[in-house]
Design a protein around this motif. Structure first.
Motif, PDB file in Angstrom:
ATOM      1  N   UNK A   1      -8.808  -5.416   6.481  1.00 51.99           N
ATOM      2  CA  UNK A   1      -9.264  -6.431   5.550  1.00 51.99           C
ATOM      3  C   UNK A   1      -8.749  -7.766   6.052  1.00 51.99           C
ATOM      4  N   UNK A   2      -9.619  -8.738   6.172  1.00 51.45           N
ATOM      5  CA  UNK A   2      -9.210 -10.084   6.584  1.00 51.45           C
ATOM      6  C   UNK A   2      -9.563 -11.016   5.438  1.00 51.45           C
ATOM      7  N   UNK A   3      -8.609 -11.226   4.576  1.00 52.69           N
ATOM      8  CA  UNK A   3      -8.833 -12.020   3.374  1.00 52.69           C
ATOM      9  C   UNK A   3      -7.486 -12.362   2.769  1.00 52.69           C
ATOM     10  N   UNK A   4      -7.400 -13.463   2.069  1.00 52.57           N
ATOM     11  CA  UNK A   4      -6.125 -13.838   1.478  1.00 52.57           C
ATOM     12  C   UNK A   4      -6.073 -13.433   0.012  1.00 52.57           C
ATOM     13  N   UNK A   5      -4.870 -13.291  -0.455  1.00 56.71           N
ATOM     14  CA  UNK A   5      -4.602 -12.827  -1.812  1.00 56.71           C
ATOM     15  C   UNK A   5      -5.264 -13.721  -2.865  1.00 56.71           C
ATOM     16  N   UNK A   6      -5.211 -15.040  -2.647  1.00 59.00           N
ATOM     17  CA  UNK A   6      -5.747 -15.979  -3.637  1.00 59.00           C
ATOM     18  C   UNK A   6      -7.247 -15.788  -3.828  1.00 59.00           C
ATOM     19  N   UNK A   7      -7.973 -15.517  -2.746  1.00 59.23           N
ATOM     20  CA  UNK A   7      -9.417 -15.292  -2.856  1.00 59.23           C
ATOM     21  C   UNK A   7      -9.709 -14.065  -3.706  1.00 59.23           C
ATOM     22  N   UNK A   8      -8.950 -13.007  -3.501  1.00 55.90           N
ATOM     23  CA  UNK A   8      -9.155 -11.781  -4.273  1.00 55.90           C
ATOM     24  C   UNK A   8      -8.839 -12.004  -5.750  1.00 55.90           C
TER      25      UNK A   8
ATOM     26  N   UNK B   1      -8.745  -2.821  -7.494  1.00 56.66           N
ATOM     27  CA  UNK B   1      -8.623  -4.204  -7.028  1.00 56.66           C
ATOM     28  C   UNK B   1      -7.162  -4.587  -6.858  1.00 56.66           C
ATOM     29  N   UNK B   2      -6.333  -4.237  -7.837  1.00 54.64           N
ATOM     30  CA  UNK B   2      -4.900  -4.566  -7.756  1.00 54.64           C
ATOM     31  C   UNK B   2      -4.244  -3.896  -6.562  1.00 54.64           C
ATOM     32  N   UNK B   3      -4.656  -2.676  -6.285  1.00 54.50           N
ATOM     33  CA  UNK B   3      -4.102  -1.959  -5.134  1.00 54.50           C
ATOM     34  C   UNK B   3      -4.434  -2.681  -3.839  1.00 54.50           C
ATOM     35  N   UNK B   4      -5.642  -3.191  -3.714  1.00 52.33           N
ATOM     36  CA  UNK B   4      -6.035  -3.931  -2.504  1.00 52.33           C
ATOM     37  C   UNK B   4      -5.288  -5.256  -2.427  1.00 52.33           C
ATOM     38  N   UNK B   5      -5.152  -5.927  -3.555  1.00 53.54           N
ATOM     39  CA  UNK B   5      -4.422  -7.198  -3.580  1.00 53.54           C
ATOM     40  C   UNK B   5      -2.976  -7.007  -3.143  1.00 53.54           C
ATOM     41  N   UNK B   6      -2.388  -5.872  -3.508  1.00 52.44           N
ATOM     42  CA  UNK B   6      -0.956  -5.657  -3.253  1.00 52.44           C
ATOM     43  C   UNK B   6      -0.647  -5.251  -1.816  1.00 52.44           C
ATOM     44  N   UNK B   7      -1.671  -4.975  -1.002  1.00 51.14           N
ATOM     45  CA  UNK B   7      -1.400  -4.595   0.386  1.00 51.14           C
ATOM     46  C   UNK B   7      -0.761  -5.755   1.143  1.00 51.14           C
ATOM     47  N   UNK B   8       0.104  -5.417   2.066  1.00 51.41           N
ATOM     48  CA  UNK B   8       0.827  -6.430   2.835  1.00 51.41           C
ATOM     49  C   UNK B   8      -0.137  -7.296   3.635  1.00 51.41           C
ATOM     50  N   UNK B   9       0.043  -8.607   3.554  1.00 50.51           N
ATOM     51  CA  UNK B   9      -0.749  -9.549   4.343  1.00 50.51           C
ATOM     52  C   UNK B   9      -0.037  -9.795   5.674  1.00 50.51           C
ATOM     53  N   UNK B  10      -0.629  -9.314   6.751  1.00 47.22           N
ATOM     54  CA  UNK B  10      -0.009  -9.422   8.061  1.00 47.22           C
ATOM     55  C   UNK B  10      -0.468 -10.688   8.791  1.00 47.22           C
ATOM     56  N   UNK B  11       0.346 -11.107   9.729  1.00 46.32           N
ATOM     57  CA  UNK B  11      -0.031 -12.198  10.634  1.00 46.32           C
ATOM     58  C   UNK B  11       0.709 -11.993  11.948  1.00 46.32           C
ATOM     59  N   UNK B  12       0.147 -12.545  13.018  1.00 43.11           N
ATOM     60  CA  UNK B  12       0.757 -12.377  14.337  1.00 43.11           C
ATOM     61  C   UNK B  12       1.883 -13.398  14.527  1.00 43.11           C
TER      62      UNK B  12
END
Length: 846
Positions: A796-803, A835-846
């Motif tokens: 998933x390539x999306x930020x928490x705020x958008x969700x 939806x909450x489960x997807x929002x709670x996934x760790x947002x990774x970055x390089x």
């Protein structure tokens, strides 16, 4: 420059897409009425004959629908994105939801009153005659008790058709349905009247002839409809399109295709008719680029832009297919998921790179259509071109959750280990969520059951009990464990018991489908049913498997590690204290964080705000429950009092502080590996009624949320009823050392033994994939993960705020598509807890 960008879709594709987005799914009754009439008229005949006559009636009488703008035609329902009912598998759950299906939490469907009345009348015929009735009669009380307690469920095929197949599309494109009928006639002529087996084989071949003759008529009915519409059409452009559609449907799929447009139409008719014959989902188009590219290259007259639009139209049609399930199952498959997996890339059967022009056109189609279907996948191996992987990265960057990426270097040997030949293993496709199979030669029974590994962990800690019920074998009580070896011994005993009944339940359903739902239309396109003279459901495929999938692996691994570290190694708490804390759900109301420590002092708005800001600034977690606990602890500390007045909350924070799976720590990761292997090794001990082997998978659909509700508090600090980790992914918010470390942990699991498929989700901030460097980093991450022998990864390539914004304003975000598990879905149609489960996934970055 690596970046290429994507072209814009045509106005036609935009309009067709809007039909899908704006559709309100309906339940329709025509198929249910027709199949009921067919079965009433065929009483006393063999099952395979009755199925053929049912297919004949449906193909001959199901309403013919051609929607505005379509270039590829053939629909299962009158209304877009709607569903028919298949009462021969099960029906009572539909009737029970006549008044509630339109308003349920997950995947609502409208059922007009007249439709409900027609279904009610049809259902009167079916009590005692369905596959679910027969399967239930075979099943022991113990197997039913295990399902009622949430250890596993076989509801997928208990309530509906099996599906999960990839048929020989290429044969139909080359030879047409007439070629199948000719094969059946030839096999009939070869039968030896002295051989007793010839009696049943004759019934099978005659059923194939009946089914395919009616299927040809189904296409001809579309030809007639297109010609009728063309006659009345005033727009000359559309009139010419309809006239060509009529010609196409007259030619294919009765005969082999001559043009790319005919090939696209023939492919879709096969897909559509497979769905009509049974209610199975995960009927997957397989290696689309391999059987379609020869027709593109041979068609010298076609413009490439028009060829692209035809592929885009197939993408739209795949989104028109829908399926309703009972209310509970709908939560496990949230998002109107149908799992039609379409795969490109990889290797040819003789080991050369298979990437071709259509491989790239499929990626373009994803960018044009931007809808959940198909479940688009790519195969990657050491010989895959960098350009192919970079282009896939550009598609990933669109934020649709596709393509999912599969590792040939793991999957091919894992299939060979199950007895698949090298050539067939190299020619594998992905079916459903993440399940590899030798295409058009396999009855894999993938997705045969959900198995809750974390529930077995809970039962192990309670000596085989669920509440007051002795569900599993009596094993050593938790309070008597002197070392972690005592846990492993009890865990093995419980796992052996529950897998045994999982196998029994699956085999009962398997037998029921063979006896009451043999499918002649599907079977004639799966090798070697024609040679063996029997249906797929009776064992006609070359390769036969049953593949139940596990979830809760990371939760179990983290729990065992935390218990080992804090109880047996560091002796920070006693085993009795841990058991007491778990039984008390860490002092929480079920599903809530513990506010006991925060109640000291003045609970002013300023004080709460300051605590929230402090936690957000320093916490590495994105899990809502964890963040709540950290806020409460901060409030307690700010009063100057003790960190917490509750010993249970102290224990929970201690457990939650343990290193977790997903951070490239061998001591943790190898425990998760062992817990998963225990399940997989038990599963592969068993065989199914079709003469094949059971093989394990580790993937959840969205069942990690639903079946997390059945699991009490765990020693990793997770409170009762909270969602479990999805697939082989780390627990949400626990993979804090970056994407490479997380991938390295996942790669340490034994993906070879989990040959029914593993599922790994990663979530990236959009900024992480920006520019050429972002694409290169993405490709390097995939290559590295695959070098470490990971099987599958998706993003998933999306930020928490958008969700969160989409959650608040769903009407403004209808076209937001996210990866749920082995499939993508419109975010706004998912249940809030998913939806909450997807929002709670760790947002990774390089």
């Amino acid at each position: 420059m690596i970046e290429k960008g994507f072209s814009q879709p045509t106005d036609r594709i935009k309009r067709l897409k809007d039909q899908i987005l704006n559709a309100r799914p309906h339940v329709e009754s025509e198929r249910a009425v027709l199949v009921t009439e067919a079965f009433k008229a065929s009483e006393g005949l063999p099952a395979i004959t009755r199925r053929a006559k049912a297919a004949e009636k449906i193909f001959n009488e199901l309403p013919v629908t051609i929607r505005d703008d379509e270039l590829i035609v053939g629909s299962i329902t009158k209304n877009p994105r709607s569903t028919e009912i298949c009462p021969e598998f099960s029906f009572d759950w539909v009737e029970a939801e006549f008044d509630t299906m339109a308003n349920r939490v997950a995947d609502p469907f409208e059922i007009p009153k007249e439709t409900a009345a027609e279904l009610h009348e049809a259902f009167k015929y079916w009590p005692g005659k369905t596959t679910s009735d027969l399967a239930s009669s075979y099943m022991s009380k113990e197997a039913k008790d295990c399902q009622a307690a949430g250890v596993f469920t076989v509801g997928n095929y208990f309530y509906g058709g099996v599906g999960h197949v990839c048929v020989d599309y290429g044969k139909i494109l080359d030879e047409g349905f007439r070629g199948v009928i000719a094969d059946a006639v030839m096999e009939l002529e070869k039968l030896d009247p002295m051989d007793p087996a010839s009696i049943r084989k004759e019934q099978f071949y005659n059923a194939v002839i009946v089914s395919y003759s009616a299927a040809i008529n189904f296409a001809h009915r579309y030809a007639a409809k297109a010609a009728e519409l063309a006659e009345a059409e005033s727009n000359p452009t559309r009139k010419a399109e309809l006239e060509q559609i009529a010609k196409n449907c007259t030619r294919v799929p009765e005969h082999g295709a001559r043009t790319f447009w005919e090939a696209c139409q023939a492919m879709w008719f096969v897909q559509c008719m497979l769905q009509i014959e049974s209610s199975g989902h995960s009927i997957s188009p397989g290696r689309f680029d391999q059987y379609m590219n020869p027709f593109l290259q041979a068609d010298s007259s076609i413009d490439r832009a028009f060829a692209q639009e035809l592929i885009d139209c197939i993408w739209i049609k795949l989104n028109d297919v829908n399926k309703t399930r009972d209310e509970v199952s709908a939560q496990a498959f949230a998002g109107y998921a149908v799992f039609q997996n379409l795969c490109v890339g990889g290797q040819t059967p003789d080991g050369l790179d298979a990437t071709n022009e259509v491989s790239y056109m499929c990626m373009e189609a994803v960018s044009h259509v931007r809808l959940p279907a198909p479940s688009f996948s790519i195969r990657v191996w050491q010989g895959s071109p960098d350009a192919f992987l970079y282009r896939a990265a550009e598609v990933v960057r669109l934020g649709l959750g596709v393509p999912a990426v599969y590792n040939d270097e793991v999957i091919i040997p894992s299939l060979q280990n199950r007895g698949v030949s090298l050539e067939d293993a190299r020619d594998y496709g992905i079916v459903g969520c993440v399940e590899p199979q030798a295409i058009h030669k396999t009855e894999g029974w993938h997705d045969a059951a959900f198995f809750n590994v974390a529930k077995v962990m809970e039962i192990t800690m309670n000596a085989g009990k669920v509440g007051d019920q002795q569900l599993g074998p009596v094993t050593k009580p938790m309070t008597e464990w002197a070392s972690i070896d005592d846990f492993y011994e009890a865990y093995q005993a419980q796992m052996s018991y529950f897998v045994r009944y999982l196998v029994e339940a699956d085999n009962c359903v398997d037998l029921a489908h063979a006896e009451r739902a043999p499918l002649p239309f599907q079977s004639a396109m799966v090798d070697d049913c024609m040679g063996r003279g029997m249906s797929v459901q009776e064992g006609g495929a070359i390769y036969n498997f049953t593949g139940p999938q596990a979830f809760g692996v990371a939760d179990t691994g983290d729990s065992v590690y935390a218990m080992k570290k804090f109880v047996f190694d560091d002796k920070k708490i006693s085993i009795a204290e841990l058991k007491e804390a778990l039984d008390a759900n860490f002092g929480m109301a079920v599903g809530e964080a513990n506010p006991a420590a925060a109640m000291k002092g003045d609970m002013t708005e300023e004080r709460v705000y300051a605590a929230v800001q402090k936690v957000l600034a320093h916490s590495g977690s994105t899990d809502v429950a964890t963040l709540k606990n950290e806020v409460y602890a901060t409030l307690a500390n700010d009063t100057g009092g003790p960190a917490d007045t509750s010993k249970f909350a102290q224990i929970q924070r201690l457990l939650d502080s343990a290193p977790a799976f997903g951070n490239d720590i061998d001591a943790v990761d190898l425990i998760a590996r062992r817990c998963a292997q225990t399940y997989c090794k038990e599963v592969e001990k068993y065989t199914n009624p079709r003469g094949g082997q059971f093989q394990a998978g580790i993937y959840p659909v969205s069942a990690n949320v639903l079946f997390g509700k059945d699991v009490s508090a765990l020693p990793d600090g997770r409170p009762a009823k909270a969602p479990l980790a999805d697939g082989v992914s780390p627990r949400q918010g626990k993979d804090v050392n970056g994407p490479t470390a997380a991938a390295n942990s996942v790669a340490k699991l034994d993906h070879f033994i989990a040959s029914n498929g593993t599922l790994y989700n990663q979530k990236f901030l959009p900024s992480a994939l920006e520019g050429d460097s972002g694409l290169q980093n993405f490709a390097s991450l995939v290559r590295s993960y695959f070098d470490h022998k990971g099987m599958h990864v998706q993003f998933n390539v999306i930020d928490r705020d958008t969700l969160i914004e989409a959650q608040k304003n769903p009407d403004a975000h209808k076209d937001l598509v996210v990866r749920v598990a082995g499939y993508s879905a419109q975010f706004v149609v998912l249940a809030k807890e998913v939806q909450d489960d997807i929002i709670s996934r760790t947002e990774q970055k390089f």
